[in-house]
Design a protein around this motif. Structure first.
Motif, PDB file in Angstrom:
ATOM      1  N   ALA A  22     118.396  -7.953 -64.203  1.00 58.23           N
ATOM      2  CA  ALA A  22     119.364  -6.883 -64.471  1.00 58.23           C
ATOM      3  C   ALA A  22     120.186  -7.083 -65.735  1.00 58.23           C
ATOM      4  O   ALA A  22     120.761  -6.114 -66.247  1.00 58.23           O
ATOM      5  N   GLU A  23     120.267  -8.300 -66.249  1.00 56.76           N
ATOM      6  CA  GLU A  23     121.118  -8.532 -67.412  1.00 56.76           C
ATOM      7  C   GLU A  23     120.631  -7.725 -68.610  1.00 56.76           C
ATOM      8  O   GLU A  23     119.473  -7.813 -69.021  1.00 56.76           O
ATOM      9  N   GLY A  24     121.516  -6.912 -69.165  1.00 56.99           N
ATOM     10  CA  GLY A  24     121.177  -6.093 -70.319  1.00 56.99           C
ATOM     11  C   GLY A  24     120.373  -4.858 -69.988  1.00 56.99           C
ATOM     12  O   GLY A  24     119.937  -4.137 -70.891  1.00 56.99           O
ATOM     13  N   ALA A  25     120.159  -4.592 -68.701  1.00 55.55           N
ATOM     14  CA  ALA A  25     119.359  -3.426 -68.292  1.00 55.55           C
ATOM     15  C   ALA A  25     120.225  -2.425 -67.547  1.00 55.55           C
ATOM     16  O   ALA A  25     121.281  -2.763 -67.006  1.00 55.55           O
ATOM     17  N   GLU A  26     119.766  -1.194 -67.525  1.00 56.69           N
ATOM     18  CA  GLU A  26     120.408  -0.140 -66.734  1.00 56.69           C
ATOM     19  C   GLU A  26     119.564   0.245 -65.521  1.00 56.69           C
ATOM     20  O   GLU A  26     120.028   0.979 -64.652  1.00 56.69           O
ATOM     21  N   ALA A  27     118.349  -0.259 -65.468  1.00 58.38           N
ATOM     22  CA  ALA A  27     117.482  -0.037 -64.306  1.00 58.38           C
ATOM     23  C   ALA A  27     116.442  -1.143 -64.254  1.00 58.38           C
ATOM     24  O   ALA A  27     115.930  -1.577 -65.285  1.00 58.38           O
ATOM     25  N   VAL A  28     116.149  -1.590 -63.040  1.00 61.19           N
ATOM     26  CA  VAL A  28     115.105  -2.586 -62.816  1.00 61.19           C
ATOM     27  C   VAL A  28     114.173  -2.025 -61.750  1.00 61.19           C
ATOM     28  O   VAL A  28     114.636  -1.541 -60.698  1.00 61.19           O
ATOM     29  N   ILE A  29     112.879  -2.093 -62.001  1.00 62.33           N
ATOM     30  CA  ILE A  29     111.885  -1.531 -61.094  1.00 62.33           C
ATOM     31  C   ILE A  29     110.987  -2.652 -60.574  1.00 62.33           C
ATOM     32  O   ILE A  29     110.468  -3.459 -61.352  1.00 62.33           O
ATOM     33  N   GLY A  30     110.814  -2.691 -59.261  1.00 63.94           N
ATOM     34  CA  GLY A  30     109.863  -3.623 -58.665  1.00 63.94           C
ATOM     35  C   GLY A  30     108.596  -2.891 -58.269  1.00 63.94           C
ATOM     36  O   GLY A  30     108.396  -1.722 -58.602  1.00 63.94           O
ATOM     37  N   GLN A  31     107.721  -3.588 -57.561  1.00 66.26           N
ATOM     38  CA  GLN A  31     106.478  -2.940 -57.141  1.00 66.26           C
ATOM     39  C   GLN A  31     106.494  -2.642 -55.650  1.00 66.26           C
ATOM     40  O   GLN A  31     107.116  -3.349 -54.849  1.00 66.26           O
ATOM     41  N   SER A  32     105.819  -1.559 -55.286  1.00 60.69           N
ATOM     42  CA  SER A  32     105.644  -1.172 -53.889  1.00 60.69           C
ATOM     43  C   SER A  32     104.173  -1.366 -53.543  1.00 60.69           C
ATOM     44  O   SER A  32     103.303  -0.703 -54.114  1.00 60.69           O
ATOM     45  N   VAL A  33     103.918  -2.296 -52.646  1.00 59.39           N
ATOM     46  CA  VAL A  33     102.545  -2.683 -52.324  1.00 59.39           C
ATOM     47  C   VAL A  33     102.118  -2.003 -51.030  1.00 59.39           C
ATOM     48  O   VAL A  33     102.746  -2.178 -49.981  1.00 59.39           O
ATOM     49  N   ALA A  34     101.060  -1.212 -51.112  1.00 67.53           N
ATOM     50  CA  ALA A  34     100.553  -0.511 -49.934  1.00 67.53           C
ATOM     51  C   ALA A  34      99.821  -1.479 -49.007  1.00 67.53           C
ATOM     52  O   ALA A  34      99.120  -2.391 -49.466  1.00 67.53           O
ATOM     53  N   GLN A  35      99.994  -1.268 -47.706  1.00 69.50           N
ATOM     54  CA  GLN A  35      99.311  -2.060 -46.687  1.00 69.50           C
ATOM     55  C   GLN A  35      98.332  -1.148 -45.941  1.00 69.50           C
ATOM     56  O   GLN A  35      98.717  -0.086 -45.441  1.00 69.50           O
ATOM     57  N   TYR A  36      97.078  -1.564 -45.871  1.00 71.04           N
ATOM     58  CA  TYR A  36      96.032  -0.736 -45.278  1.00 71.04           C
ATOM     59  C   TYR A  36      95.543  -1.379 -43.979  1.00 71.04           C
ATOM     60  O   TYR A  36      95.000  -2.486 -44.003  1.00 71.04           O
ATOM     61  N   GLY A  37      95.742  -0.675 -42.879  1.00 69.60           N
ATOM     62  CA  GLY A  37      95.325  -1.200 -41.590  1.00 69.60           C
ATOM     63  C   GLY A  37      93.821  -1.155 -41.418  1.00 69.60           C
ATOM     64  O   GLY A  37      93.100  -0.468 -42.160  1.00 69.60           O
ATOM     65  N   PRO A  38      93.286  -1.866 -40.407  1.00 71.93           N
ATOM     66  CA  PRO A  38      91.828  -1.939 -40.199  1.00 71.93           C
ATOM     67  C   PRO A  38      91.204  -0.604 -39.808  1.00 71.93           C
ATOM     68  O   PRO A  38      89.990  -0.424 -39.953  1.00 71.93           O
ATOM     69  N   ALA A  39      92.017   0.347 -39.308  1.00 68.63           N
ATOM     70  CA  ALA A  39      91.465   1.633 -38.900  1.00 68.63           C
ATOM     71  C   ALA A  39      91.213   2.571 -40.081  1.00 68.63           C
ATOM     72  O   ALA A  39      90.526   3.589 -39.931  1.00 68.63           O
ATOM     73  N   LEU A  40      91.738   2.238 -41.238  1.00 72.46           N
ATOM     74  CA  LEU A  40      91.578   3.106 -42.397  1.00 72.46           C
ATOM     75  C   LEU A  40      90.236   2.857 -43.067  1.00 72.46           C
ATOM     76  O   LEU A  40      89.670   1.761 -42.973  1.00 72.46           O
ATOM     77  N   PRO A  41      89.709   3.846 -43.767  1.00 81.07           N
ATOM     78  CA  PRO A  41      88.421   3.645 -44.464  1.00 81.07           C
ATOM     79  C   PRO A  41      88.538   2.549 -45.520  1.00 81.07           C
ATOM     80  O   PRO A  41      89.587   2.377 -46.148  1.00 81.07           O
ATOM     81  N   GLY A  42      87.468   1.830 -45.724  1.00 84.74           N
ATOM     82  CA  GLY A  42      87.494   0.687 -46.625  1.00 84.74           C
ATOM     83  C   GLY A  42      87.848   1.032 -48.059  1.00 84.74           C
ATOM     84  O   GLY A  42      88.484   0.242 -48.756  1.00 84.74           O
ATOM     85  N   TRP A  43      87.449   2.223 -48.523  1.00 83.13           N
ATOM     86  CA  TRP A  43      87.720   2.583 -49.909  1.00 83.13           C
ATOM     87  C   TRP A  43      89.220   2.675 -50.195  1.00 83.13           C
ATOM     88  O   TRP A  43      89.642   2.477 -51.346  1.00 83.13           O
ATOM     89  N   ALA A  44      90.026   2.980 -49.154  1.00 78.14           N
ATOM     90  CA  ALA A  44      91.463   3.153 -49.372  1.00 78.14           C
ATOM     91  C   ALA A  44      92.087   1.873 -49.925  1.00 78.14           C
ATOM     92  O   ALA A  44      92.842   1.902 -50.905  1.00 78.14           O
ATOM     93  N   ALA A  45      91.750   0.731 -49.304  1.00 79.55           N
ATOM     94  CA  ALA A  45      92.300  -0.543 -49.780  1.00 79.55           C
ATOM     95  C   ALA A  45      91.681  -0.953 -51.109  1.00 79.55           C
ATOM     96  O   ALA A  45      92.365  -1.488 -51.987  1.00 79.55           O
ATOM     97  N   ARG A  46      90.391  -0.695 -51.274  1.00 83.03           N
ATOM     98  CA  ARG A  46      89.734  -1.116 -52.517  1.00 83.03           C
ATOM     99  C   ARG A  46      90.237  -0.313 -53.722  1.00 83.03           C
ATOM    100  O   ARG A  46      90.467  -0.865 -54.792  1.00 83.03           O
ATOM    101  N   CYS A  47      90.430   0.978 -53.551  1.00 82.31           N
ATOM    102  CA  CYS A  47      90.912   1.820 -54.656  1.00 82.31           C
ATOM    103  C   CYS A  47      92.428   1.735 -54.807  1.00 82.31           C
ATOM    104  O   CYS A  47      92.948   1.869 -55.912  1.00 82.31           O
ATOM    105  N   ASP A  48      93.129   1.515 -53.709  1.00 81.63           N
ATOM    106  CA  ASP A  48      94.579   1.288 -53.719  1.00 81.63           C
ATOM    107  C   ASP A  48      95.332   2.375 -54.512  1.00 81.63           C
ATOM    108  O   ASP A  48      96.104   2.088 -55.416  1.00 81.63           O
TER     109      ASP A  48
END
Length: 350
Positions: A158-184
């Protein structure tokens, strides 16, 4: 700088500190030290001066809100002092008020409820900004859970910044199609220009936003893109945005979003938002947008077919084609797809 009320509270908190008996000259130094940190808007936490931060969660009919709140209680804090957690309810009814009040009785941090009954995410986020009395406000979505070091990692940049952005990591359960996690398609990360940011994991300098009169645009509160536009306004006003990928929140992807139909709509709307930004901040690029977006849409569609429909590569090219088609549509007719109308319980707006 903190508001007058905030400065008063900080001064009272600092004045209430007790110290062991010591020589007069040591006390004078301590008083000057304490006053300096009051001026900076800092609180005392353990053996260090910690930065006061308010955590903001805008919510709309999501039971997962309470998982978000539970994850915040598990935060590891050293340089940050969470002075409050503000829940802004965007539903028409305030049925959530009693649940939040019940949770507040045993919650780790002061927990407040704000009713912003508009079914418009921009109004909810502006209500959050209005309710903050600290310089810094941390935003997290009501379907995300924070990692233990989420907030400390944001503040570390935050030093010297007016905004700090982190990452939002999607979690894919086993019931979802495989491509969802691979393509993310569902994770939020910054890979291009840093002002192409989002509020699902963000630390904002509220004092800067107020000085520059930067708000979330209400006309985008049902379409999306209001956070992207806010960060572009912040950058155009001289604000510095820092990407901090070490700050992580997690989002469980529901089955209703693990479809290419959802991906196409999201990417198409993102393209329309790009068109809006071009119109407002880059007239030259907007004048060429019909040609550039059209050409890219055709090329992406061709690659969708060339990489065999149904493969991961083909899905990625199809998503890019939807993005460019959205930009093209905005150049032809400057409107944005309304993603966030009245949503069903359990599958609210995002």
């Amino acid at each position: 700088m903190p508001s007058r009320e905030g400065r008063s509270a900080l001064a009272a908190a600092c004045a209430s500190l007790t110290f062991k008996r010591q020589p007069i000259w040591t006390g004078l130094l301590t008083n000057r030290f304490c006053a300096a940190f009051r001026h900076l808007g800092l609180h005392r936490s353990g053996d260090i001066m910690a930065e006061p931060v308010t955590i903001c969660i805008c919510t709309y009919r999501r039971p997962s809100l309470f998982e978000t709140l539970a994850s915040i209680e598990q935060l590891r804090l050293r340089n940050v002092d969470v002075v409050g957690v503000l829940v802004v309810d965007n539903d028409l009814a305030d049925g959530l008020r009693s649940e939040v009040a019940e949770r507040a009785g045993s919650y780790r941090f002061p927990l407040r409820y704000c009713h912003a009954p508009a079914q418009n995410i921009s109004i909810a986020r502006n209500a959050a900004l209005d309710g903050v009395e600290t310089r810094w406000a941390a935003f997290i979505d009501d379907d995300e859970v924070a990692s233990p070091d989420w907030l400390e990692e944001l503040y570390a940049a935050a030093e010297g910044a007016e905004a700090v952005i982190g990452q939002s990591v999607a979690q894919y359960g086993p019931a979802l199609p495989g491509w969802a996690a691979r393509c993310d398609f569902h994770s939020n990360r910054i890979t291009g220009r840093v002002d192409n940011a989002y509020t699902s994991n963000a630390l904002l300098d509220v004092d800067f936003l107020r000085r520059k009169n930067i708000r979330f645009r209400e006309e985008l509160g049902r379409t999306g893109g209001e956070d992207t536009l806010l960060f572009r306004q912040l950058a155009e006003s001289g604000g510095r945005i820092v990407y901090r990928p070490e700050s992580v929140v997690y989002e469980e992807v529901p089955p209703t979003r693990a479809s290419m139909t959802w991906v196409f709509r999201r990417m198409y709307r993102a393209g329309q938002t790009h068109g809006l930004l071009s119109r407002e901040y880059d007239a030259k690029a907007f004048s060429r947008l019909g040609l550039t977006a059209g050409a890219k849409a055709l090329a992406s569609a061709a690659m969708t077919l060339a990489t065999l429909p149904g493969t991961d590569a083909s899905r990625r090219w199809a998503a890019r084609s939807a993005l460019h088609l959205g930009a093209l549509s905005y150049r032809v007719r400057p409107t944005i797809l309304e993603e966030y109308g009245v949503a069903a319980v359990g599958e609210p707006r995002k």
